[in-house]
Scaffold this active site. Structure first.
Site, PDB file in Angstrom:
ATOM      1  N   ASN A   9     -11.267 -10.511   0.604  1.00  0.00           N
ATOM      2  CA  ASN A   9     -11.183 -10.038  -0.773  1.00  0.00           C
ATOM      3  C   ASN A   9      -9.714 -10.114  -1.181  1.00  0.00           C
ATOM      4  OD1 ASN A   9     -11.199  -8.663  -3.177  1.00  0.00           O
ATOM      5  ND2 ASN A   9     -11.842  -6.692  -2.311  1.00  0.00           N
ATOM      6  N   LYS A  11      -8.410  -9.567  -3.933  1.00  0.00           N
ATOM      7  CA  LYS A  11      -8.070  -8.568  -4.962  1.00  0.00           C
ATOM      8  C   LYS A  11      -7.217  -9.221  -6.062  1.00  0.00           C
ATOM      9  CE  LYS A  11      -8.650  -4.969  -1.529  1.00  0.00           C
ATOM     10  NZ  LYS A  11      -8.274  -3.666  -0.993  1.00  0.00           N
ATOM     11  N   HIS A  97     -16.855  -2.024  -5.146  1.00  0.00           N
ATOM     12  CA  HIS A  97     -15.639  -1.774  -4.376  1.00  0.00           C
ATOM     13  C   HIS A  97     -15.013  -0.452  -4.801  1.00  0.00           C
ATOM     14  CE1 HIS A  97     -11.679  -2.183  -2.633  1.00  0.00           C
ATOM     15  NE2 HIS A  97     -12.205  -3.095  -1.833  1.00  0.00           N
ATOM     16  N   GLU A  99     -12.106   0.369  -5.353  1.00  0.00           N
ATOM     17  CA  GLU A  99     -11.091   0.247  -6.421  1.00  0.00           C
ATOM     18  C   GLU A  99     -11.765   0.125  -7.781  1.00  0.00           C
ATOM     19  OE1 GLU A  99      -9.065  -2.967  -4.475  1.00  0.00           O
ATOM     20  OE2 GLU A  99      -8.479  -1.566  -2.896  1.00  0.00           O
ATOM     21  N   GLU A 169     -16.691   0.766   3.608  1.00  0.00           N
ATOM     22  CA  GLU A 169     -15.234   0.773   3.511  1.00  0.00           C
ATOM     23  C   GLU A 169     -14.751   2.202   3.269  1.00  0.00           C
ATOM     24  OE1 GLU A 169     -13.606  -3.351   2.318  1.00  0.00           O
ATOM     25  OE2 GLU A 169     -14.121  -2.321   0.465  1.00  0.00           O
ATOM     26  N   GLY A 175      -6.097  -0.426   2.773  1.00  0.00           N
ATOM     27  CA  GLY A 175      -4.710  -0.695   2.412  1.00  0.00           C
ATOM     28  C   GLY A 175      -3.728   0.347   2.929  1.00  0.00           C
ATOM     29  N   SER A 215      -8.281  -1.988   6.489  1.00  0.00           N
ATOM     30  CA  SER A 215      -7.174  -2.317   7.395  1.00  0.00           C
ATOM     31  C   SER A 215      -7.611  -3.077   8.652  1.00  0.00           C
ATOM     32  CB  SER A 215      -6.383  -1.063   7.775  1.00  0.00           C
ATOM     33  OG  SER A 215      -5.820  -0.470   6.622  1.00  0.00           O
TER      34      SER A 215
HETATM   35  P1  13P Z   1      -7.457  -3.814   3.431  1.00  0.00           P
HETATM   36  O1  13P Z   1      -7.965  -4.754   4.467  1.00  0.00           O
HETATM   37  O2  13P Z   1      -6.193  -4.266   2.771  1.00  0.00           O
HETATM   38  O3  13P Z   1      -7.384  -2.402   3.952  1.00  0.00           O
HETATM   39  O4  13P Z   1      -8.551  -3.781   2.260  1.00  0.00           O
HETATM   40  C1  13P Z   1      -9.874  -3.607   2.584  1.00  0.00           C
HETATM   41  C2  13P Z   1     -10.683  -3.863   1.387  1.00  0.00           C
HETATM   42  O5  13P Z   1     -10.624  -3.125   0.406  1.00  0.00           O
HETATM   43  C3  13P Z   1     -11.527  -5.068   1.354  1.00  0.00           C
HETATM   44  O6  13P Z   1     -12.355  -5.072   0.251  1.00  0.00           O
END
Ligand code: 13P
Length: 252
Positions: A9, A11, A97, A99, A169, A175, A215
């Protein structure tokens, strides 16, 4: 055997030139790898999808979208419809997601509509969910995850589940550099699978790929992916670098 999946992803990262470069590198690094029962997906920003589709055509790399609108078309300035994705040849969309939930107010009601629209357009859905830190600290993580699943997905017909992939997640691990331990990931994934088995059938539950996200990196992927109920990962940061991303694909 359940399909293993590594999905990147991207983002809101990578402009068009950078997206082309990253896609090129991923395709070239994967060339010598035999992928058995394993799918590799990348989800670039919308504006770069066409270019990435051109590069990944006739390769094992699939392209997914990071989001879409719930309406099929219409006056929704700035939004992207399911049919626009399928017209590019996409077969998969990420929905829910954390976010999107946190910054764009996507709730269970909106996500129910989005999932329905996506499935109506024959798109596969990678459905994301997971608890925040306060939920885990107060021991409510199972309850929260159960509600997220139940409220959006448990009205689907058994047939529709063949187009659903789950991505657990935990928000506290996204992150942050913090990762769920392999035991925590397995415990939650087994819980999720049991919920699906109880609501539908064990056979259906056994066929659903459940990805872990938060992560994941080359140094921890192997121990996470080794768990019986962890079928791969949804990767943020480590998907922005071809070498790291391909190392994750090699981690099964
Ligand atoms: P990270 O791998 O940067 O923690 O992000 C995970 C994520 O949100 C994948 O959609």
């Amino acid at each position: 055997m359940r399909t293993k999946i590594v999905a990147g992803n991207w983002k809101m990262n990578k402009n068009v030139q950078e997206s082309i470069k990253l896609a090129d590198e991923i395709v070239s690094e994967l060339k010598d790898l035999t992928l058995e029962h394993t799918r590799v997906l990348v989800a670039p920003p919308f504006v770069n999808i066409s270019e990435v589709v051109k590069i990944t055509e006739a390769t094992p790399v699939e392209v997914a979208a990071q989001n879409m609108h719930q309406a099929s078309s219409g006056a929704y300035t700035g939004e992207i419809a399911a049919e626009m994705l399928t017209s590019l040849g996409l077969q998969t969309v990420i929905l829910g997601h954390s976010e999107r939930r946190e910054y764009f107010g996507e709730n269970d009601a909106v996500l129910t509509e989005k999932v329905s629209t996506a499935l109506d357009h024959k798109l596969e859905v990678i459905f994301c969910f997971g608890e925040v830190l306060a939920d885990r600290k107060s021991g409510k993580h199972f309850e929260v995850v159960a509600a997220q699943l139940r409220n959006v997905l448990f009205e689907l017909s058994p047939d529709q589940w063949s187009s659903v992939v789950l991505a657990y997640e935990p928000v506290w691990a996204i992150g942050t550099g913090e990762t769920a331990s392999p035991e925590q990931a397995q415990e939650m994934h087994a819980f999720i699978r049991r919920m699906i088995a109880d609501h539908y059938t064990q056979e259906l539950a056994d066929g659903v790929s459940i990805l872990y996200g938060g992560s994941v990196k080359p140094s921890n992927a192997q121990e996470l992916f080794a768990n019986p109920d962890v079928d791969g990962g949804l990767i943020g940061g480590a998907s922005l670098q071809a070498t790291d991303f391909v190392a994750l694909v090699r981690s099964f």
